[in-house]
Design a protein around this motif. Structure first.
Motif, PDB file in Angstrom:
ATOM      1  N   PRO A 132     -49.826   9.753 -46.192  1.00  0.00           N
ATOM      2  CA  PRO A 132     -50.873  10.784 -46.138  1.00  0.00           C
ATOM      3  C   PRO A 132     -52.099  10.337 -45.339  1.00  0.00           C
ATOM      4  O   PRO A 132     -52.721  11.137 -44.640  1.00  0.00           O
ATOM      5  N   PHE A 133     -52.435   9.043 -45.426  1.00  0.00           N
ATOM      6  CA  PHE A 133     -53.553   8.529 -44.640  1.00  0.00           C
ATOM      7  C   PHE A 133     -53.282   8.724 -43.149  1.00  0.00           C
ATOM      8  O   PHE A 133     -54.143   9.179 -42.396  1.00  0.00           O
ATOM      9  N   TRP A 134     -52.061   8.401 -42.724  1.00  0.00           N
ATOM     10  CA  TRP A 134     -51.683   8.573 -41.321  1.00  0.00           C
ATOM     11  C   TRP A 134     -51.698  10.054 -40.928  1.00  0.00           C
ATOM     12  O   TRP A 134     -52.136  10.403 -39.832  1.00  0.00           O
ATOM     13  N   LEU A 135     -51.215  10.911 -41.830  1.00  0.00           N
ATOM     14  CA  LEU A 135     -51.205  12.345 -41.533  1.00  0.00           C
ATOM     15  C   LEU A 135     -52.613  12.884 -41.295  1.00  0.00           C
ATOM     16  O   LEU A 135     -52.833  13.693 -40.399  1.00  0.00           O
ATOM     17  N   VAL A 136     -53.570  12.429 -42.088  1.00  0.00           N
ATOM     18  CA  VAL A 136     -54.939  12.913 -41.950  1.00  0.00           C
ATOM     19  C   VAL A 136     -55.619  12.286 -40.738  1.00  0.00           C
ATOM     20  O   VAL A 136     -56.221  12.985 -39.913  1.00  0.00           O
ATOM     21  N   MET A 137     -55.533  10.975 -40.627  1.00  0.00           N
ATOM     22  CA  MET A 137     -56.248  10.286 -39.543  1.00  0.00           C
ATOM     23  C   MET A 137     -55.658  10.615 -38.170  1.00  0.00           C
ATOM     24  O   MET A 137     -56.387  10.651 -37.180  1.00  0.00           O
ATOM     25  N   GLY A 138     -54.364  10.852 -38.108  1.00  0.00           N
ATOM     26  CA  GLY A 138     -53.731  11.175 -36.840  1.00  0.00           C
ATOM     27  C   GLY A 138     -53.723  12.658 -36.526  1.00  0.00           C
ATOM     28  O   GLY A 138     -53.352  13.055 -35.427  1.00  0.00           O
ATOM     29  N   GLY A 139     -54.113  13.479 -37.481  1.00  0.00           N
ATOM     30  CA  GLY A 139     -54.080  14.926 -37.265  1.00  0.00           C
ATOM     31  C   GLY A 139     -52.685  15.417 -36.941  1.00  0.00           C
ATOM     32  O   GLY A 139     -52.509  16.324 -36.125  1.00  0.00           O
ATOM     33  N   VAL A 140     -51.692  14.845 -37.583  1.00  0.00           N
ATOM     34  CA  VAL A 140     -50.294  15.108 -37.257  1.00  0.00           C
ATOM     35  C   VAL A 140     -49.913  16.566 -37.503  1.00  0.00           C
ATOM     36  O   VAL A 140     -49.295  17.202 -36.653  1.00  0.00           O
ATOM     37  N   LEU A 141     -50.273  17.108 -38.656  1.00  0.00           N
ATOM     38  CA  LEU A 141     -49.871  18.472 -38.983  1.00  0.00           C
ATOM     39  C   LEU A 141     -50.824  19.517 -38.416  1.00  0.00           C
ATOM     40  O   LEU A 141     -50.463  20.684 -38.309  1.00  0.00           O
ATOM     41  N   GLY A 142     -52.024  19.109 -38.075  1.00  0.00           N
ATOM     42  CA  GLY A 142     -52.979  20.019 -37.457  1.00  0.00           C
ATOM     43  C   GLY A 142     -53.642  20.974 -38.431  1.00  0.00           C
ATOM     44  O   GLY A 142     -54.847  20.993 -38.572  1.00  0.00           O
ATOM     45  N   ASP A 143     -52.868  21.774 -39.138  1.00  0.00           N
ATOM     46  CA  ASP A 143     -53.401  22.769 -40.049  1.00  0.00           C
ATOM     47  C   ASP A 143     -53.886  22.089 -41.328  1.00  0.00           C
ATOM     48  O   ASP A 143     -53.181  21.283 -41.932  1.00  0.00           O
ATOM     49  N   THR A 144     -55.094  22.436 -41.749  1.00  0.00           N
ATOM     50  CA  THR A 144     -55.674  21.829 -42.941  1.00  0.00           C
ATOM     51  C   THR A 144     -54.895  22.205 -44.194  1.00  0.00           C
ATOM     52  O   THR A 144     -54.690  21.369 -45.078  1.00  0.00           O
ATOM     53  N   LEU A 145     -54.431  23.439 -44.287  1.00  0.00           N
ATOM     54  CA  LEU A 145     -53.684  23.883 -45.453  1.00  0.00           C
ATOM     55  C   LEU A 145     -52.364  23.130 -45.578  1.00  0.00           C
ATOM     56  O   LEU A 145     -52.004  22.648 -46.668  1.00  0.00           O
ATOM     57  N   LYS A 146     -51.634  22.993 -44.472  1.00  0.00           N
ATOM     58  CA  LYS A 146     -50.370  22.250 -44.503  1.00  0.00           C
ATOM     59  C   LYS A 146     -50.605  20.803 -44.906  1.00  0.00           C
ATOM     60  O   LYS A 146     -49.870  20.242 -45.722  1.00  0.00           O
ATOM     61  N   THR A 147     -51.625  20.192 -44.328  1.00  0.00           N
ATOM     62  CA  THR A 147     -51.932  18.797 -44.638  1.00  0.00           C
ATOM     63  C   THR A 147     -52.285  18.650 -46.114  1.00  0.00           C
ATOM     64  O   THR A 147     -51.829  17.703 -46.766  1.00  0.00           O
ATOM     65  N   SER A 148     -53.061  19.578 -46.642  1.00  0.00           N
ATOM     66  CA  SER A 148     -53.448  19.512 -48.056  1.00  0.00           C
ATOM     67  C   SER A 148     -52.237  19.621 -48.967  1.00  0.00           C
ATOM     68  O   SER A 148     -52.124  18.893 -49.957  1.00  0.00           O
ATOM     69  N   ILE A 149     -51.330  20.513 -48.645  1.00  0.00           N
ATOM     70  CA  ILE A 149     -50.133  20.691 -49.471  1.00  0.00           C
ATOM     71  C   ILE A 149     -49.264  19.438 -49.432  1.00  0.00           C
ATOM     72  O   ILE A 149     -48.755  18.986 -50.465  1.00  0.00           O
ATOM     73  N   VAL A 150     -49.099  18.859 -48.249  1.00  0.00           N
ATOM     74  CA  VAL A 150     -48.296  17.641 -48.124  1.00  0.00           C
ATOM     75  C   VAL A 150     -48.939  16.489 -48.888  1.00  0.00           C
ATOM     76  O   VAL A 150     -48.257  15.722 -49.581  1.00  0.00           O
ATOM     77  N   ILE A 151     -50.258  16.372 -48.813  1.00  0.00           N
ATOM     78  CA  ILE A 151     -50.957  15.297 -49.526  1.00  0.00           C
ATOM     79  C   ILE A 151     -50.807  15.477 -51.035  1.00  0.00           C
ATOM     80  O   ILE A 151     -50.590  14.504 -51.767  1.00  0.00           O
ATOM     81  N   MET A 152     -50.906  16.715 -51.517  1.00  0.00           N
ATOM     82  CA  MET A 152     -50.722  16.947 -52.954  1.00  0.00           C
ATOM     83  C   MET A 152     -49.297  16.616 -53.390  1.00  0.00           C
ATOM     84  O   MET A 152     -49.086  16.097 -54.492  1.00  0.00           O
ATOM     85  N   ALA A 153     -48.320  16.909 -52.543  1.00  0.00           N
ATOM     86  CA  ALA A 153     -46.932  16.571 -52.874  1.00  0.00           C
ATOM     87  C   ALA A 153     -46.759  15.052 -52.959  1.00  0.00           C
ATOM     88  O   ALA A 153     -46.119  14.539 -53.885  1.00  0.00           O
ATOM     89  N   PHE A 154     -47.328  14.327 -51.994  1.00  0.00           N
ATOM     90  CA  PHE A 154     -47.259  12.863 -52.034  1.00  0.00           C
ATOM     91  C   PHE A 154     -47.981  12.321 -53.265  1.00  0.00           C
ATOM     92  O   PHE A 154     -47.538  11.339 -53.873  1.00  0.00           O
ATOM     93  N   ALA A 155     -49.092  12.937 -53.657  1.00  0.00           N
ATOM     94  CA  ALA A 155     -49.826  12.505 -54.850  1.00  0.00           C
ATOM     95  C   ALA A 155     -48.979  12.700 -56.098  1.00  0.00           C
ATOM     96  O   ALA A 155     -48.952  11.833 -56.982  1.00  0.00           O
ATOM     97  N   ALA A 156     -48.279  13.823 -56.192  1.00  0.00           N
ATOM     98  CA  ALA A 156     -47.424  14.074 -57.349  1.00  0.00           C
ATOM     99  C   ALA A 156     -46.292  13.051 -57.429  1.00  0.00           C
ATOM    100  O   ALA A 156     -45.985  12.522 -58.508  1.00  0.00           O
ATOM    101  N   VAL A 157     -45.695  12.733 -56.286  1.00  0.00           N
ATOM    102  CA  VAL A 157     -44.630  11.729 -56.264  1.00  0.00           C
ATOM    103  C   VAL A 157     -45.191  10.369 -56.659  1.00  0.00           C
ATOM    104  O   VAL A 157     -44.563   9.602 -57.401  1.00  0.00           O
TER     105      VAL A 157
END
Length: 140
Positions: A53-78
């Motif tokens: 998730p750190f790489w996803l945010v710092m690299g702007g990989v997904l671009g969309d803030t909503l998509k990034t937030s959902i992915v980060i929450m999924a990683f947090a749950a795992v």
């Protein structure tokens, strides 16, 4: 009590291990302690689940803030599940399954509270009377 009786009780307590006479030798259930391997596995998984998730945010990989937030929450749950399994040693067998039941009950209450709060806030926002910018400036 005589000295001989006290010595016999002390030997029995040492033999039993915990002084309670339950014959468990002072040890908890077999699943209560983790091995070095399980701690290392949990640590590596935690690092990976933090780094992605750190790489996803710092690299702007997904671009969309909503998509990034959902992915980060999924990683947090795992990651929460990883911590519960590898560090807290929670499973359906520990404590006769009661710790797992308590976890399920707690998670149910948390989900009900969060969903209910979001639902109430959404409906309050939808049902509030709109205020024009001019009215907002004149309020005391």
């Amino acid at each position: 009590m005589s000295a001989t009786a006290e010595a016999g009780i002390a030997r029995k307590a040492q033999h039993d291990g915990d002084g309670h006479g339950n014959g468990q030798g002072g040890h908890h259930s077999p699943g209560a302690h983790g091995s070095v391997r399980s701690y290392v596995t949990g640590f590596v998984l935690s690092v990976v689940l933090t780094a992605i998730p750190f790489w996803l945010v710092m690299g702007g990989v997904l671009g969309d803030t909503l998509k990034t937030s959902i992915v980060i929450m999924a990683f947090a749950a795992v990651q929460i599940v990883v911590h519960m399994i590898y560090f807290l040693h929670m499973n359906t067998k520990s404590e006769g399954g009661w710790t797992f039941m308590a976890l399920v009950f707690t998670l149910t209450l948390v989900v009900i509270t969060l969903v209910g709060s979001i639902w109430v806030m959404y409906h309050m926002d939808q049902n509030m009377m709109p205020m024009s910018p001019h009215e907002a400036l004149q309020r005391p």
